[in-house]
Design an enzyme around this catalytic site. Structure first.
Site, PDB file in Angstrom:
ATOM      1  N   SER A 157      78.218  36.019  43.653  1.00 13.87           N
ATOM      2  CA  SER A 157      79.049  36.838  43.662  1.00 13.87           C
ATOM      3  C   SER A 157      80.557  36.188  43.369  1.00 13.87           C
ATOM      4  O   SER A 157      81.383  36.890  42.856  1.00 13.87           O
ATOM      5  CB  SER A 157      79.390  37.612  45.118  1.00 13.87           C
ATOM      6  OG  SER A 157      79.344  36.640  45.914  1.00 13.87           O
ATOM      7  N   ALA A 158      80.845  34.965  43.831  1.00 11.74           N
ATOM      8  CA  ALA A 158      81.984  34.321  43.797  1.00 11.74           C
ATOM      9  C   ALA A 158      82.191  34.340  41.907  1.00 11.74           C
ATOM     10  O   ALA A 158      83.414  34.394  41.623  1.00 11.74           O
ATOM     11  CB  ALA A 158      82.102  33.073  44.182  1.00 11.74           C
ATOM     12  N   ALA A 159      81.066  33.783  41.511  1.00 19.51           N
ATOM     13  CA  ALA A 159      81.162  33.434  40.099  1.00 19.51           C
ATOM     14  C   ALA A 159      81.442  34.956  39.268  1.00 19.51           C
ATOM     15  O   ALA A 159      82.378  34.665  38.232  1.00 19.51           O
ATOM     16  CB  ALA A 159      80.036  32.877  39.481  1.00 19.51           C
ATOM     17  N   GLY A 186      72.586  31.269  47.865  1.00 19.01           N
ATOM     18  CA  GLY A 186      73.456  30.143  48.233  1.00 19.01           C
ATOM     19  C   GLY A 186      74.142  29.623  47.163  1.00 19.01           C
ATOM     20  O   GLY A 186      74.602  28.361  47.308  1.00 19.01           O
ATOM     21  N   LEU A 187      74.094  29.971  45.797  1.00 16.77           N
ATOM     22  CA  LEU A 187      74.630  29.560  44.632  1.00 16.77           C
ATOM     23  C   LEU A 187      75.920  30.188  44.312  1.00 16.77           C
ATOM     24  O   LEU A 187      76.436  29.799  42.961  1.00 16.77           O
ATOM     25  CB  LEU A 187      73.584  29.293  43.598  1.00 16.77           C
ATOM     26  CG  LEU A 187      72.235  28.455  43.810  1.00 16.77           C
ATOM     27  CD1 LEU A 187      71.516  28.506  42.681  1.00 16.77           C
ATOM     28  CD2 LEU A 187      72.711  27.220  44.363  1.00 16.77           C
ATOM     29  N   GLY A 188      76.586  30.966  44.986  1.00 21.52           N
ATOM     30  CA  GLY A 188      77.765  31.404  44.807  1.00 21.52           C
ATOM     31  C   GLY A 188      77.795  32.549  43.520  1.00 21.52           C
ATOM     32  O   GLY A 188      78.839  32.516  42.999  1.00 21.52           O
ATOM     33  N   GLY A 214      72.531  35.833  46.151  1.00 22.55           N
ATOM     34  CA  GLY A 214      72.489  35.794  47.653  1.00 22.55           C
ATOM     35  C   GLY A 214      71.585  34.449  48.162  1.00 22.55           C
ATOM     36  O   GLY A 214      70.882  34.582  48.850  1.00 22.55           O
ATOM     37  N   ASP A 261      83.820  29.233  47.944  1.00 18.54           N
ATOM     38  CA  ASP A 261      82.942  29.847  46.874  1.00 18.54           C
ATOM     39  C   ASP A 261      84.114  30.205  45.702  1.00 18.54           C
ATOM     40  O   ASP A 261      83.778  29.676  44.546  1.00 18.54           O
ATOM     41  CB  ASP A 261      82.223  30.979  47.250  1.00 18.54           C
ATOM     42  CG  ASP A 261      81.021  30.583  47.963  1.00 18.54           C
ATOM     43  OD1 ASP A 261      80.883  29.618  48.539  1.00 18.54           O
ATOM     44  OD2 ASP A 261      79.984  31.396  47.753  1.00 18.54           O
ATOM     45  N   PRO A 316      71.031  33.200  40.818  1.00 18.69           N
ATOM     46  CA  PRO A 316      70.439  34.039  41.417  1.00 18.69           C
ATOM     47  C   PRO A 316      71.083  34.839  42.818  1.00 18.69           C
ATOM     48  O   PRO A 316      71.895  34.001  43.020  1.00 18.69           O
ATOM     49  CB  PRO A 316      69.070  33.380  42.243  1.00 18.69           C
ATOM     50  CG  PRO A 316      69.258  31.988  41.793  1.00 18.69           C
ATOM     51  CD  PRO A 316      70.460  31.705  40.759  1.00 18.69           C
TER      52      PRO A 316
HETATM   53  O1  PMV Z   1      75.340  31.758  50.487  1.00 14.39           O
HETATM   54  P1  PMV Z   1      76.829  31.752  49.880  1.00 14.39           P
HETATM   55  O2  PMV Z   1      76.860  31.146  48.919  1.00 14.39           O
HETATM   56  O3  PMV Z   1      77.474  33.274  49.937  1.00 14.39           O
HETATM   57  O4  PMV Z   1      78.017  30.769  50.819  1.00 14.39           O
HETATM   58  C1  PMV Z   1      78.157  31.358  52.040  1.00 14.39           C
HETATM   59  C2  PMV Z   1      79.177  30.389  52.914  1.00 14.39           C
HETATM   60  C3  PMV Z   1      79.696  30.457  54.370  1.00 14.39           C
HETATM   61  O5  PMV Z   1      80.255  29.511  54.735  1.00 14.39           O
HETATM   62  C4  PMV Z   1      78.303  30.667  55.447  1.00 14.39           C
HETATM   63  C5  PMV Z   1      80.421  31.652  54.224  1.00 14.39           C
HETATM   64  C6  PMV Z   1      81.771  31.592  53.654  1.00 14.39           C
HETATM   65  O6  PMV Z   1      82.389  32.446  53.003  1.00 14.39           O
HETATM   66  O7  PMV Z   1      82.320  30.405  53.786  1.00 14.39           O
END
Ligand code: PMV
Length: 334
Positions: free
Chosen positions: A120-122, A116-118, A114, A164, A112
């Site tokens: 965009s990084a994936a 908190g599971l990364g 935004g 991430d 999903p």
């Molecule tokens: O919510 P996410 O998966 O984008 O993680 C953000 C993590 C932070 O520490 C708040 C920001 C970062 O880039 O490390």
């Protein structure tokens, strides 16, 4: 045509504090983003997204720096499609010294956005891997991680840490402190994820913590205290066996509870995240905390039994719950 995939992650410890050089320990989980790229005859990008949780869409537009595409889709989706993919393609073009190559990009993600599971990084990691190979330029994992970080850094106005992108590239549990990134051992931890169906705005939440930290010494102390919790946690993870003992899980859970309390104090939790954290704790989880930027999205709990999953299913704030296996493999070609 080249296809690559990369995993999402949960933060065992250390989100937000990692932005200020404290260590963080994210763990990759078996929820992946899969990206397929095909070279075009022109220099345009066509991005097609098929997210399991959002209706798909297609946009076609000029490459980086071009005008924003005119399509009727929520901003967050557009940013995911154009901003992150654009930045990743730019990195692959740069690596291969092929600035004018266009691509058709197909994104399929079980992570999903935004939450908190990364996600965009994936997507960024998988896109760089696939597009660089399509340009006959093989990048090793360290270089993919570095270029993925630069992509996120550019899109997130310099507020991204390496956590991430490094975790998604390498897989397993990793430790990130500033530029110092390395893999830890990969004990099998019993992660349960609860998702409230919402999302937080990472940029806004990071800016909020920065403002608090600038204004109050005790907020700066709170960030430093998160660093202390992480240092304890990373030692436990490093010393754990392939299957973490009950004692280790119990101590990690305590530290996760502590970490959540400190994040709560920094104002990045929410009612729904707190409700899910408490439902997990009351069900007997060793510990629970929000994961990622906060504001909404996901919590992660440690529980080898079914009790936390059952409790979260019955929690009104929780829209989805799943067990998250540790992904020992990071980016890979499919
Ligand atoms: O919510 P996410 O998966 O984008 O993680 C953000 C993590 C932070 O520490 C708040 C920001 C970062 O880039 O490390």
């Amino acid at each position: 045509m080249v296809t690559a995939s990369a995993p999402g992650k949960v933060y065992c410890f250390g989100e937000h504090a990692v932005v200020y050089g404290e260590p963080a320990v994210p763990c990759a989980i078996e929820r992946r983003a899969t990206v397929t790229v095909e070279r075009r005859d022109d220099d345009r990008l066509r991005v097609e997204s098929e997210d399991l949780r959002i209706s798909g869409f297609t946009v076609e537009y000029d490459g980086a720096g071009g005008k924003a595409p005119d399509v009727d889709a929520p901003t967050r989706l557009l940013e995911a499609a154009t901003g992150y993919v654009d930045a990743a393609i730019e990195q692959a073009r740069d690596a291969a010294d092929a600035p004018d190559v266009g691509f058709d990009v197909h994104v399929e993600s079980a992570i999903p956005l935004g939450a908190g599971l990364g996600s965009s990084a994936a997507v960024v990691v998988a896109t760089i891997a696939a597009a660089s190979r399509a340009l006959d330029c093989e990048l090793d994992e360290r270089e993919i991680a570095e270029r993925a970080y630069r992509s996120e850094h550019a899109v997130q106005d310099g507020e991204a840490s390496r956590a991430d992108t490094f975790c998604s590239t390498m897989g397993g549990a990793v430790r990130v402190a500033g530029d110092d990134c390395r893999r830890l051992g990969t004990p099998d931890l019993p992660f349960v994820v609860g998702y409230d169906g919402g999302a937080g705005d990472t940029g806004e939440l990071v800016a909020g913590v920065r403002a608090l930290r600038d204004e109050y010494d005790f907020a700066a102390d709170t960030v430093a205290a998160i660093g202390d919790v992480v240092r304890r946690g990373e030692t436990l993870i490093e010393d754990a066996n392939a299957v973490a003992s009950e004692e280790t899980v119990s101590e990690l859970g305590r530290l996760m509870n502590f970490n959540h309390g400190l994040l709560e104090a920094l104002g990045v939790s929410s009612r729904s995240l707190d409700e899910m954290v408490w439902a997990a704790r009351e069900a007997g989880a060793a510990g629970a905390k929000l994961t990622g930027a906060g504001g909404g999205g996901c919590v992660v709990a440690l529980d080898a039994s079914d009790a936390t999953e059952t409790a979260l299913e019955l929690t009104p704030a929780c829209e989805d719950v799943f067990r998250a296996e540790l992904a020992s493999e990071g980016v890979r070609y499919e």
